[in-house]
Design an enzyme around this catalytic site. Structure first.
Site, short mmCIF file in Angstrom:
data_model
loop_
_atom_site.label_atom_id
_atom_site.label_comp_id
_atom_site.label_asym_id
_atom_site.label_seq_id
_atom_site.Cartn_x
_atom_site.Cartn_y
_atom_site.Cartn_z
N LYS A 13 0.94 -1.29 -0.07
CA LYS A 13 0.00 0.11 -0.02
C LYS A 13 0.76 1.25 0.11
O LYS A 13 0.58 2.10 -0.60
CB LYS A 13 -1.04 -0.01 1.16
CG LYS A 13 -2.00 -1.06 1.19
CD LYS A 13 -3.17 -0.91 2.21
CE LYS A 13 -2.51 -1.00 3.62
NZ LYS A 13 -1.74 -2.25 3.84
N ARG A 88 -9.37 2.80 9.19
CA ARG A 88 -8.95 1.41 9.83
C ARG A 88 -10.10 0.66 10.08
O ARG A 88 -9.84 -1.01 9.98
CB ARG A 88 -7.91 1.55 10.93
CG ARG A 88 -7.19 0.36 10.97
CD ARG A 88 -6.15 0.59 11.92
NE ARG A 88 -5.00 1.45 11.56
CZ ARG A 88 -3.97 0.95 10.74
NH1 ARG A 88 -3.80 -0.17 10.40
NH2 ARG A 88 -3.01 1.92 10.24
N ARG A 127 11.47 -10.76 4.56
CA ARG A 127 12.20 -9.58 4.91
C ARG A 127 13.39 -9.59 5.61
O ARG A 127 13.18 -10.14 6.82
CB ARG A 127 11.56 -8.29 5.23
CG ARG A 127 10.44 -7.86 4.02
CD ARG A 127 9.96 -6.46 4.45
NE ARG A 127 9.20 -6.55 5.68
CZ ARG A 127 8.04 -5.59 5.64
NH1 ARG A 127 7.53 -5.23 4.60
NH2 ARG A 127 7.45 -5.79 6.93
N ARG A 161 13.10 -8.73 11.82
CA ARG A 161 12.65 -8.25 12.80
C ARG A 161 11.55 -9.00 13.53
O ARG A 161 11.07 -9.82 12.89
CB ARG A 161 11.95 -6.80 12.22
CG ARG A 161 12.80 -5.89 11.69
CD ARG A 161 12.08 -4.63 11.48
NE ARG A 161 10.93 -4.86 10.41
CZ ARG A 161 10.11 -3.66 9.82
NH1 ARG A 161 10.40 -2.72 10.06
NH2 ARG A 161 9.03 -4.02 9.38
N ARG A 172 -1.37 -10.41 12.57
CA ARG A 172 -1.77 -9.08 11.79
C ARG A 172 -2.59 -9.12 10.69
O ARG A 172 -3.78 -8.32 10.61
CB ARG A 172 -0.29 -8.39 11.20
CG ARG A 172 0.60 -7.95 12.39
CD ARG A 172 1.92 -7.32 11.67
NE ARG A 172 1.57 -6.42 10.56
CZ ARG A 172 2.62 -6.06 9.89
NH1 ARG A 172 3.88 -6.68 9.80
NH2 ARG A 172 2.56 -5.17 8.99
#
Length: 220
Positions: A13, A88, A127, A161, A172
Site C-alpha cells: 500500500k 481502519r 524480509r 525483525r 496482523r
C-alpha cells in the site's frame, strides 16, 4: 479525486500510494505520517496519541479521526487526496463520510489491493533488514543479498525483525480481517470499491490501479 486505499499488510500500500498520488497530483495521507507529524510538532492531538502509545494502549478513533480531519483541510488537499491506513475500521469510515458530507464532498473510489494470504506471509516473513541502516532491506526470495546474511551496501548484519515473523504476520492478518476488511463491504454498498490484484512488479500494479481508477471515475 478522493481515494481510500485498502489491503492487507504486505500488499504494498505504501509503495503504491506514493506512485498513485504522484501520478494523480494529489497528496498521499498515511496514518503513520499523521502520527509522526503530530507527535513531532507537539500538537494537542499528537500529545494525546503519544500518551496512549507510551502507555502501550491503542490510540482512540477520535484522535486518529481528528488528525485526519486536520490534514484533509490543508490547502494541498483541496482538489483531492489518497488515504492510506485511514479509515481502519467501519467507525472511522462512517466518521470520514460525515466529515466529507459536512463539506459537500464525497469519496470517488476505494481501491482494494488483493493479495493471497500465503503471499503476504512470504513477502513479510522473508524480509531481512540491515542492523546498521534499516533503509537497507533485502528479501530471501525477491531481493537476495550477494552474501547470505550480509548487507550489500555496508556489510552490516541482516536480520529478521520480530514483527516480521510468520506468527506475527498471521496475527496482523487476523486483525486486518476482523477490523479493517469490513470497510470493503461498507464501501461496496456505496458502489465505491474497485479491486485489483497486487501481484507482480510495482509498475505493473500501479498501471493496473490507474486503469481501474480511470474506468471507475473517469478523468476527474
Amino acid at each position: 479525486m478522493r481515494i481510500v486505499l485498502v489491503g492487507p499488510p504486505g500488499a504494498g500500500k505504501g509503495t503504491q500510494a506514493a506512485f498513485l498520488a504522484k501520478n494523480l497530483g494529489i497528496p498521499h495521507i498515511s496514518t503513520g505520517d499523521l502520527f509522526r507529524a503530530n507527535i513531532s510538532q507537539g500538537t494537542e492531538l499528537g500529545k494525546q496519541a503519544k500518551a496512549y502509545m507510551d502507555a502501550g494502549k491503542l490510540v482512540p478513533d477520535e484522535v486518529t479521526i481528528g488528525m485526519a480531519k486536520d490534514r484533509m483541510e490543508q490547502p494541498d488537499a483541496a482538489n483531492g487526496f489518497l488515504l492510506d491506513g485511514f479509515p481502519r475500521n467501519v467507525s472511522q469510515a462512517e466518521a470520514l463520510d460525515e466529515m466529507l458530507k459536512a463539506e459537500a464532498m464525497k469519496l470517488d473510489a476505494v481501491l482494494d489491493l488483493e493479495v493471497p494470504e500465503d503471499e503476504v506471509v512470504k513477502r513479510i516473513a522473508g524480509r531481512r533488514i540491515c542492523r546498521n541502516d534499516s533503509s537497507h532491506v533485502f528479501h530471501v526470495t525477491y531481493k537476495q543479498p550477494k552474501q547470505e546474511g550480509v548487507c550489500d551496501v555496508c556489510a552490516g548484519e541482516l536480520y529478521q525483525r520480530d514483527d516480521d515473523s510468520e506468527e506475527t504476520v498471521r496475527t496482523r492478518l487476523e486483525v486486518y480481517h476482523t477490523q479493517t476488511e469490513p470497510i470493503i463491504d461498507y464501501y461496496a454498498r456505496q458502489g465505491l470499491v474497485v479491486t485489483i490484484s497486487a501481484l507482480g512488479k510495482v509498475e505493473e500494479v500501479t498501471g493496473r490501479a490507474m486503469e481501474a481508477l480511470k474506468s471507475k471515475v473517469g478523468d476527474k
